[in-house]
Design a protein around this motif. Structure first.
Motif, PDB file in Angstrom:
ATOM      1  N   MET A  15       0.842  -1.191   0.000  1.00 51.13           N
ATOM      2  CA  MET A  15       0.000   0.000   0.000  1.00 51.13           C
ATOM      3  C   MET A  15       0.878   1.241   0.000  1.00 51.13           C
ATOM      4  O   MET A  15       1.888   1.279   0.697  1.00 51.13           O
ATOM      5  N   GLN A  16       0.505   2.220  -0.767  1.00 49.25           N
ATOM      6  CA  GLN A  16       1.275   3.454  -0.789  1.00 49.25           C
ATOM      7  C   GLN A  16       0.707   4.431   0.227  1.00 49.25           C
ATOM      8  O   GLN A  16      -0.094   5.299  -0.098  1.00 49.25           O
ATOM      9  N   ILE A  17       1.087   4.268   1.506  1.00 53.01           N
ATOM     10  CA  ILE A  17       0.652   5.264   2.481  1.00 53.01           C
ATOM     11  C   ILE A  17       1.880   5.959   3.043  1.00 53.01           C
ATOM     12  O   ILE A  17       2.932   5.353   3.197  1.00 53.01           O
ATOM     13  N   SER A  18       1.731   7.230   3.344  1.00 50.70           N
ATOM     14  CA  SER A  18       2.873   8.001   3.802  1.00 50.70           C
ATOM     15  C   SER A  18       3.257   7.579   5.209  1.00 50.70           C
ATOM     16  O   SER A  18       2.455   7.024   5.956  1.00 50.70           O
ATOM     17  N   THR A  19       4.501   7.832   5.572  1.00 49.29           N
ATOM     18  CA  THR A  19       4.990   7.444   6.890  1.00 49.29           C
ATOM     19  C   THR A  19       4.188   8.134   7.979  1.00 49.29           C
ATOM     20  O   THR A  19       3.934   7.563   9.028  1.00 49.29           O
ATOM     21  N   ASP A  20       3.828   9.380   7.723  1.00 48.36           N
ATOM     22  CA  ASP A  20       3.050  10.128   8.707  1.00 48.36           C
ATOM     23  C   ASP A  20       1.753   9.416   9.035  1.00 48.36           C
ATOM     24  O   ASP A  20       1.424   9.188  10.184  1.00 48.36           O
ATOM     25  N   LEU A  21       1.051   9.035   7.970  1.00 47.06           N
ATOM     26  CA  LEU A  21      -0.236   8.374   8.145  1.00 47.06           C
ATOM     27  C   LEU A  21      -0.028   7.034   8.816  1.00 47.06           C
ATOM     28  O   LEU A  21      -0.740   6.656   9.738  1.00 47.06           O
ATOM     29  N   ARG A  22       1.008   6.331   8.376  1.00 46.42           N
ATOM     30  CA  ARG A  22       1.300   5.010   8.912  1.00 46.42           C
ATOM     31  C   ARG A  22       1.595   5.096  10.407  1.00 46.42           C
ATOM     32  O   ARG A  22       1.277   4.192  11.163  1.00 46.42           O
ATOM     33  N   ALA A  23       2.218   6.214  10.834  1.00 48.67           N
ATOM     34  CA  ALA A  23       2.522   6.372  12.256  1.00 48.67           C
ATOM     35  C   ALA A  23       1.278   6.758  13.045  1.00 48.67           C
ATOM     36  O   ALA A  23       1.164   6.416  14.210  1.00 48.67           O
ATOM     37  N   HIS A  24       0.365   7.472  12.391  1.00 52.09           N
ATOM     38  CA  HIS A  24      -0.772   7.994  13.151  1.00 52.09           C
ATOM     39  C   HIS A  24      -1.985   7.075  13.159  1.00 52.09           C
ATOM     40  O   HIS A  24      -2.765   7.123  14.096  1.00 52.09           O
ATOM     41  N   ASP A  81      17.710  13.685  -9.023  1.00 50.22           N
ATOM     42  CA  ASP A  81      17.723  13.058 -10.346  1.00 50.22           C
ATOM     43  C   ASP A  81      17.257  11.618 -10.308  1.00 50.22           C
ATOM     44  O   ASP A  81      16.429  11.189 -11.107  1.00 50.22           O
ATOM     45  N   THR A  82      17.809  10.848  -9.348  1.00 53.61           N
ATOM     46  CA  THR A  82      17.630   9.399  -9.385  1.00 53.61           C
ATOM     47  C   THR A  82      16.396   8.939  -8.626  1.00 53.61           C
ATOM     48  O   THR A  82      15.783   7.941  -8.973  1.00 53.61           O
ATOM     49  N   VAL A  83      16.065   9.642  -7.557  1.00 57.02           N
ATOM     50  CA  VAL A  83      14.991   9.144  -6.695  1.00 57.02           C
ATOM     51  C   VAL A  83      13.707   9.961  -6.843  1.00 57.02           C
ATOM     52  O   VAL A  83      12.633   9.424  -7.082  1.00 57.02           O
ATOM     53  N   VAL A  84      13.832  11.266  -6.706  1.00 55.97           N
ATOM     54  CA  VAL A  84      12.623  12.086  -6.652  1.00 55.97           C
ATOM     55  C   VAL A  84      11.961  12.209  -8.022  1.00 55.97           C
ATOM     56  O   VAL A  84      10.744  12.063  -8.146  1.00 55.97           O
ATOM     57  N   LYS A  85      12.766  12.441  -9.083  1.00 59.13           N
ATOM     58  CA  LYS A  85      12.177  12.623 -10.428  1.00 59.13           C
ATOM     59  C   LYS A  85      11.367  11.428 -10.877  1.00 59.13           C
ATOM     60  O   LYS A  85      10.252  11.581 -11.366  1.00 59.13           O
ATOM     61  N   PRO A  86      11.898  10.179 -10.710  1.00 54.65           N
ATOM     62  CA  PRO A  86      11.080   9.018 -11.111  1.00 54.65           C
ATOM     63  C   PRO A  86       9.927   8.743 -10.152  1.00 54.65           C
ATOM     64  O   PRO A  86       9.249   7.730 -10.297  1.00 54.65           O
ATOM     65  N   GLY A  87       9.715   9.605  -9.168  1.00 48.97           N
ATOM     66  CA  GLY A  87       8.560   9.426  -8.287  1.00 48.97           C
ATOM     67  C   GLY A  87       8.772   8.416  -7.183  1.00 48.97           C
ATOM     68  O   GLY A  87       7.825   7.829  -6.685  1.00 48.97           O
ATOM     69  N   LYS A  88      10.036   8.190  -6.810  1.00 41.75           N
ATOM     70  CA  LYS A  88      10.294   7.216  -5.748  1.00 41.75           C
ATOM     71  C   LYS A  88      10.644   7.893  -4.431  1.00 41.75           C
ATOM     72  O   LYS A  88      11.120   7.249  -3.495  1.00 41.75           O
ATOM     73  N   GLY A  89      10.447   9.194  -4.367  1.00 38.22           N
ATOM     74  CA  GLY A  89      10.780   9.929  -3.157  1.00 38.22           C
ATOM     75  C   GLY A  89       9.933   9.474  -1.973  1.00 38.22           C
ATOM     76  O   GLY A  89       8.824   8.996  -2.148  1.00 38.22           O
ATOM     77  N   ALA A  90      10.497   9.667  -0.781  1.00 35.94           N
ATOM     78  CA  ALA A  90       9.814   9.169   0.407  1.00 35.94           C
ATOM     79  C   ALA A  90       8.814  10.172   0.958  1.00 35.94           C
ATOM     80  O   ALA A  90       8.105   9.881   1.905  1.00 35.94           O
ATOM     81  N   GLY A  91       8.767  11.380   0.409  1.00 42.44           N
ATOM     82  CA  GLY A  91       7.857  12.381   0.944  1.00 42.44           C
ATOM     83  C   GLY A  91       7.668  13.519  -0.044  1.00 42.44           C
ATOM     84  O   GLY A  91       8.075  13.410  -1.206  1.00 42.44           O
ATOM     85  N   PRO A  92       7.049  14.611   0.404  1.00 42.35           N
ATOM     86  CA  PRO A  92       6.789  15.728  -0.493  1.00 42.35           C
ATOM     87  C   PRO A  92       8.079  16.313  -1.080  1.00 42.35           C
ATOM     88  O   PRO A  92       9.078  16.449  -0.367  1.00 42.35           O
ATOM     89  N   GLU A  93       8.020  16.657  -2.367  1.00 43.30           N
ATOM     90  CA  GLU A  93       9.237  17.084  -3.056  1.00 43.30           C
ATOM     91  C   GLU A  93       9.758  18.407  -2.507  1.00 43.30           C
ATOM     92  O   GLU A  93      10.964  18.646  -2.481  1.00 43.30           O
TER      93      GLU A  93
END
Lengths: 357, 420
Positions: free
Chosen positions: A306-315, B297-309
């Protein structure tokens, strides 16, 4: 069918007043005790150290608070500070070279001595006002601990528990630590099971129901209110020392803040006021529901991709946890112990429901 | 009776079976290195953790995208411990059973409670900008790595910057406004030691935690007519301190904090109003640094970032990248020392101790970790908020380390004594 009450009759009052009159209850308790004793050999280390040990310690603390809140009817919002005083008292004594057995009792006495001072407020005020007075105690103790460098341990504010022996056994590794916590837990549990059968326990119950009515029938409320605070704080102090030695291993002021007090009050209320079993159930729910829910949500997120953000996953676990507590209190306001009791009552006469009295 | 016994036996069997639920899921066979990033997303540190963790995960994704290290992928388990010890210890034990070699709790209370455990279990613990300051002494804390200037060093850096700017601090007045917790009081010994050495006047103003009302303190600070003001807090206390200082007309360019000041705080205070305030940078901030560019370049652009850009390159994000870069440099070194592993706590420990003059492509000051010094030299620089970003105003430097290390040794020797 399960409990087999037929044919059990008593010829002496003493027999009828025993804690578990039914053989099945006795056997159940024996089984639980045996399992608890065998746990270090049966359980994976994760469950022993991560679940069973904190459960025992927090349940013991909840029992101590339950004596005050459930049995004697006095609200206490500063029990975390009581535990903190015991922890600091005993760790300092151990560091000064005192044996742990003595330090533990001394920790209990320190907590009891300070606890009774603030308990004196209970002689004048009740309910919410008493809650405020004990809340004040929480903050005063917090303040003193963190502002006296001798107590808190200087600018790092951390004091480490040195290697200790308890009754000649070095408290190292997982098993010894577990058995020490288990031992204290058993002693406190036995005390709590028996206290309601004593004159002291009945006096506390009278004070709880109506203090001036208790006074009218000859119960010295002054004495028993203070005694309730004394005994409960003593247990808190001893638990503090167990918590420090067995679990925290290095103590700092923030471990005994209001969060701990609230957590314990929640355990008592969710578990069931005045119930011994409830203290264990309450401690389990309050301690482990966040952990289990967190692992569950994490597992679901990972395995189902599931693509849920860490924030949501923590809360999300916290939201579910809150919902769980509200849900349990709505379903059974008398606590988890009452739910167990309802089930037991059902099975007591199963399958002959019409025989239920 | 028979049924009872049968029930009991069945119950016993069920309990024994339930206890053996496998926690040791697949590891060993697959080529992974497991980290536990259990941090506080919900209680005290909240957005700090969110940004820090985003940086950590993005950098790990970057390295994994490039094929990992030594053919191994980095697996980071991120979870929330809510600053609660039972939760943190449970997740620590669980991860340990799964073969985790490094834990980064980013929380002082949790780090303190884990110290004795990681030392016994030989698991590496990162305590960047948190935990015990005396953990800089690697000879006493072999498995604990601050990898960053501790609070004593940060204060030493600040005082030295004041000295550089004013030439001489004799007779100057420094006001120290701090949250009234052990964390807030921690720099006091350094401030006092340096006062005796440099001859400035020191006034301290504690405020009650969490610090959402400081209106009584700042008029006193104004009346003291300080030459420099240092404010020391975290979370809400920082923004309230800045707001009150501005209200009381304290000069922003004579005011500084520790590493805990970020763009998010400035949004609360007002980006224009807070212009000029100083902070300490342990690494290059913003998007110019090479690792951040690579992540974009490698992580955020292809949409694999862990959070808001838009958080990429912010202050705490950069801290996360900085610490993870150092950790992964340790992994690289560990493969150089022992290419065939086995991957374990001591294996990574050797690698972390072999970090030498590492700069993460210019993102951090040259850092060397030795068995004696886990702080990595204690280098930092001062930067100034210009209304849009923090601009460095000094070069990397290190200062007053003699005073800092005297304090480190004092507490670490105390720990070593009770540990025996």
């Amino acid at each position: 069918m399960f409990y087999r009450r037929a044919g059990i009759r008593f010829t002496r009052y003493r027999d009828e007043r025993q804690i578990w009159p039914l053989p099945l209850d006795r056997r159940l308790m024996l089984l639980v005790l045996l399992l608890a004793l065998a746990a270090p050999y049966l359980l994976d280390r994760l469950y022993l150290v991560g679940y069973l040990l904190p459960w025992l310690i927090w349940a013991t603390a909840a029992l101590g608070l339950n004596l005050l809140m459930g049995t004697a009817g006095q609200v206490h919002l500063g029990y975390g500070a009581v535990i903190g005083m015991g922890a600091y008292g005993s760790v300092h004594l151990v560091r000064a070279g005192a044996p742990l057995e003595l330090a533990m009792l001394a920790g209990g006495l320190i907590s009891a001595a300070v606890g009774i001072v603030f308990g004196a407020a209970a002689l004048r005020v009740k309910g919410l006002y008493l809650a405020m007075a004990t809340l004040a105690m929480q903050y005063i103790v917090d303040f003193v601990i963190s502002h006296v460098p001798f107590i808190s341990g200087g600018s790092q504010a951390t004091i480490t528990v040195p290697p200790v022996r308890f009754l000649g056994i070095p408290i190292v590794g997982d098993a010894a630590v577990y058995y020490m916590a288990l031992g204290v837990c058993i002693v406190v549990t036995l005390f709590m099971l028996n206290v309601r059968r004593t004159a002291f326990g009945r006096a506390l119950a009278a004070v709880r129901e109506k203090d001036y009515a208790a006074e009218v029938i000859g119960v010295d409320t002054f004495r028993f209110k203070l005694l309730a605070f004394w005994v409960s704080s003593f247990i808190g102090g001893v638990v503090g020392s167990v918590l420090a030695v067995c679990y925290l291993r290095s103590i700092s002021p923030d471990q005994f803040h209001i969060e701990l007090s609230i957590q314990l009050v929640a355990m008592v209320i969710v578990g069931g006021m005045g119930s011994v079993l409830g203290s264990f159930f309450g401690a389990a729910l309050i301690l482990f529901a966040p952990i289990v829910l967190n692992n569950l949500i994490g597992f679901m997120a990972d395995s189902m991709d599931m693509q849920i953000s860490t924030d949501l996953r923590a809360h999300v676990p916290l939201m579910l946890y809150g919902g769980l507590i509200v849900g349990f209190l709505l379903w059974e306001p008398l606590g988890l112990a009452k739910i167990y009791n309802n089930m037991r009552n059902y099975f007591l006469v199963w399958p002959f429901r019409h025989a239920q009295r | 009776m028979q049924i009872d016994r049968r029930n009991m036996l069945a119950g016993m069997g069920a309990a024994a079976l339930a206890s053996q639920v496998p926690v040791r899921v697949a590891f060993g066979q697959d080529k992974t290195i497991r980290f536990l990033l259990t941090q506080d997303f919900t209680r005290v540190y909240t957005f700090v953790t969110a940004e820090y963790s985003q940086g950590q995960r993005d950098y790990i994704s970057l390295i994994n995208e490039r094929g990992g290290i030594g053919g191994h992928k980095i697996v980071a388990e991120v979870s929330d411990h809510g600053n609660d010890l039972p939760r943190a210890i449970e997740s620590y034990e669980r991860a340990k059973a799964q073969g985790m070699v490094l834990v980064d709790p980013l929380s002082t209370p949790v780090a303190r409670a884990l110290v004795t455990r990681v030392l016994a279990d030989k698991v590496n613990m990162i305590t960047a900008f948190s935990g015990r300051s005396d953990a800089a002494d690697g000879s006493v804390f072999p498995y604990i790595f601050p990898l960053s200037p501790n609070y004593w060093t940060q204060m030493g850096l600040l005082i030295d910057y004041f000295r550089q700017t004013d030439g001489n601090l004799k007779g100057k007045k420094i006001c120290f406004v701090h949250i009234d917790t052990p964390f807030g009081k921690e720099p006091l010994p350094i401030l006092e030691a340096l006062r005796d050495k440099l001859g400035y006047e020191l006034q301290t103003f504690p405020y009650t935690p969490p610090g959402n009302d400081q209106s009584a303190i700042w008029p006193q600070v104004r009346r003291a007519r300080p030459d420099w003001v240092v404010f020391w807090g975290a979370g809400v206390g920082q923004t309230v301190a800045l707001t009150e200082a501005i209200r009381n007309g304290i000069r922003m360019d004579r005011m500084s904090s520790s590493v805990w000041l970020s763009e998010s705080d400035m949004d609360v205070v007002g980006r224009e109003q807070a212009k000029g305030v100083l902070k300490i940078d342990p690494c290059v901030l913003g998007r110019e640094a090479k690792p951040i560019q690579a992540i974009l370049d490698t992580v955020v652009k292809p949409g694999k970032g862990a959070g808001p850009e838009n958080k990429v390159g912010t202050v705490y994000y950069s801290y996360g990248v900085m610490i993870t870069a150092l950790i992964l440099e340790g992994v690289r070194k560990a493969f150089e020392i022992a290419p065939n592993g086995p991957i374990s706590g001591p294996w990574l420990n050797a690698g972390l101790h072999a970090i030498k003059d590492f700069t993460a492509d210019g993102m951090i000051p040259a850092t060397t970790i030795t068995t004696a010094d886990h702080q990595g030299g204690g280098k930092g620089r001062i930067s100034r908020w210009d209304g849009g970003k923090f601009t460095p105003i000094t070069d990397w430097y290190s200062a007053n380390q003699d005073v800092v290390w005297a304090e480190v040794k004092k507490y670490s020797s105390e720990f070593a004594k009770t540990g025996k």
